[in-house]
Design an enzyme around this catalytic site. Structure first.
Site, PDB file in Angstrom:
ATOM      1  CG  ASN A   9      -1.802   1.198   1.333  1.00 41.66           C
ATOM      2  OD1 ASN A   9      -1.941   1.975   0.390  1.00 41.66           O
ATOM      3  ND2 ASN A   9      -2.428   1.367   2.481  1.00 41.66           N
ATOM      4  CD1 TRP A  10       3.296   1.057  -2.983  1.00 45.06           C
ATOM      5  CD2 TRP A  10       3.486   2.376  -4.773  1.00 45.06           C
ATOM      6  NE1 TRP A  10       4.012   0.369  -3.934  1.00 45.06           N
ATOM      7  CE2 TRP A  10       4.138   1.158  -5.051  1.00 45.06           C
ATOM      8  CE3 TRP A  10       3.462   3.362  -5.764  1.00 45.06           C
ATOM      9  CZ2 TRP A  10       4.781   0.909  -6.261  1.00 45.06           C
ATOM     10  CZ3 TRP A  10       4.089   3.112  -6.976  1.00 45.06           C
ATOM     11  CH2 TRP A  10       4.751   1.902  -7.219  1.00 45.06           C
ATOM     12  CE  LYS A  11      -0.378   3.208   4.829  1.00 45.80           C
ATOM     13  NZ  LYS A  11      -0.208   3.350   6.289  1.00 45.80           N
ATOM     14  CG  HIS A  99      -5.844   1.384   5.517  1.00 47.15           C
ATOM     15  ND1 HIS A  99      -5.407   2.346   6.403  1.00 47.15           N
ATOM     16  CD2 HIS A  99      -4.780   0.574   5.276  1.00 47.15           C
ATOM     17  CE1 HIS A  99      -4.136   2.125   6.686  1.00 47.15           C
ATOM     18  NE2 HIS A  99      -3.738   1.053   6.022  1.00 47.15           N
ATOM     19  CD  GLU A 101      -3.106   5.292   6.976  1.00 46.69           C
ATOM     20  OE1 GLU A 101      -2.041   5.076   7.569  1.00 46.69           O
ATOM     21  OE2 GLU A 101      -3.227   5.251   5.730  1.00 46.69           O
ATOM     22  CD  GLU A 171      -5.724  -1.421   8.779  1.00 49.58           C
ATOM     23  OE1 GLU A 171      -4.690  -1.025   8.253  1.00 49.58           O
ATOM     24  OE2 GLU A 171      -6.782  -0.774   8.741  1.00 49.58           O
ATOM     25  N   GLY A 177       2.433   2.758  11.383  1.00 52.19           N
ATOM     26  CA  GLY A 177       3.227   3.974  11.319  1.00 52.19           C
ATOM     27  C   GLY A 177       3.867   4.364  12.632  1.00 52.19           C
ATOM     28  CB  SER A 217       4.866  -1.553  11.889  1.00 54.04           C
ATOM     29  OG  SER A 217       4.321  -0.253  11.999  1.00 54.04           O
ATOM     30  N   GLY A 238       2.897  -1.260   4.373  1.00 54.83           N
ATOM     31  CA  GLY A 238       2.883   0.175   4.135  1.00 54.83           C
ATOM     32  C   GLY A 238       4.254   0.695   3.751  1.00 54.83           C
ATOM     33  N   GLY A 239       4.949   1.314   4.704  1.00 56.49           N
ATOM     34  CA  GLY A 239       6.212   1.979   4.416  1.00 56.49           C
ATOM     35  C   GLY A 239       7.252   1.108   3.739  1.00 56.49           C
TER      36      GLY A 239
END
Length: 254
Positions: A9-11, A99, A101, A171, A177, A217, A238-239
């Site tokens: 997920n590049w967000k 998600h 977010e 999640e 994050g 994470s 994610g990251g």
């Protein structure tokens, strides 16, 4: 038999040029014969880059295009929104829904998400449906009842045939994050609970065949231990998905 899946997920990150460079590196690394061939890989770039990134994915390979969200209506006067049918028309196969977010920053609730699920499935997309608890919920020892409600209200209205197309991602919001990660035992405990809820809502076969991903994470250092758990079928990353070497190492963790 359920699939092992690693989804990136590049967000709201990268420019088109940076994204194209990133996916080029990932494609080359994933095609390396040393990378585990049993893993299905999904990349979810921002909306404006979907077509361009999709063209860089080898046809018939194990890299698949995903989107980060979709609207619940097929068409209409919804300025700035993107429908599931639009996504399908540019080659998208998967879509992330629910998600944390989206729930937190955009007020998406289970009623809305149930509509989005129907829209995605009607367009032939495979939803990656996210559930998970906040730190406050976990500390109140309310994790299981909270996730049970998310599943019941947002997901379990689907027919057996529709549910067969769904991937679930657990999640823990407190681990997104923050650099914190659920231990492999914590992840396994919740994944096993989710599978138990699926069996109750549908049947044992549906529970056995549903892929449940961990999203919180996960990185190149902890992925192998997380993925070794019997009910953890991969990750929603994610990251670490923005670093080609790290993302590839996660894929190779099975």
């Amino acid at each position: 038999m359920r699939k092992n899946i690693v989804a990136g997920n590049w967000k709201m990150n990268t420019t088109l040029q940076d994204g194209q460079a990133l996916i080029s590196e990932i494609v080359n690394m994933v095609q390396d014969e040393t990378t585990g061939s049993s893993v299905e890989v999904v990349v979810c770039p921002p909306f404006p880059f979907l077509s361009a990134i999709g063209r860089q994915l080898p046809e018939g390979g194990r890299l698949h295009l995903g989107a980060q969200n979709c609207h619940q209506k097929e068409t209409g006067a919804f300025t700035g929104e993107v429908s599931a049918k639009m996504l399908q028309s540019v080659g998208v196969e998967y879509v992330i829904l629910g998600h944390s977010e989206r729930r937190q920053y955009f007020g998406e609730d289970d009623e809305l998400l149930s509509q989005k699920l129907k829209a995605a499935l009607a367009a032939g997309l495979k939803p990656i449906f996210c559930v998970g608890e906040s730190l406050e919920t976990r500390e109140a020892d309310d994790t299981f009842s909270f996730i049970s409600k998310q599943l019941k209200d947002g997901l379990f209205h689907l027919s057996n045939e529709e549910f067969d197309q769904v991937v679930i991602a657990y999640e823990p919001i407190w681990a997104i994050g923050t650099g914190k990660t659920a231990t492999s035992q914590q992840a396994q405990e919740v994944h096993a609970f989710i599978r138990e809820q699926i069996a109750r809502a549908y049947d044992a076969e549906a529970a056995l065949n549903t892929s449940i991903l961990y999203g919180g994470s996960a990185n190149a250092q902890n992925a192998r231990e997380l993925f070794s758990q019997p009910d953890v079928d991969g990750g929603l990353i994610g990251g670490a998905s923005l670093k080609s070497r790290d993302f590839t190492e996660i894929i190779k963790s099975f």
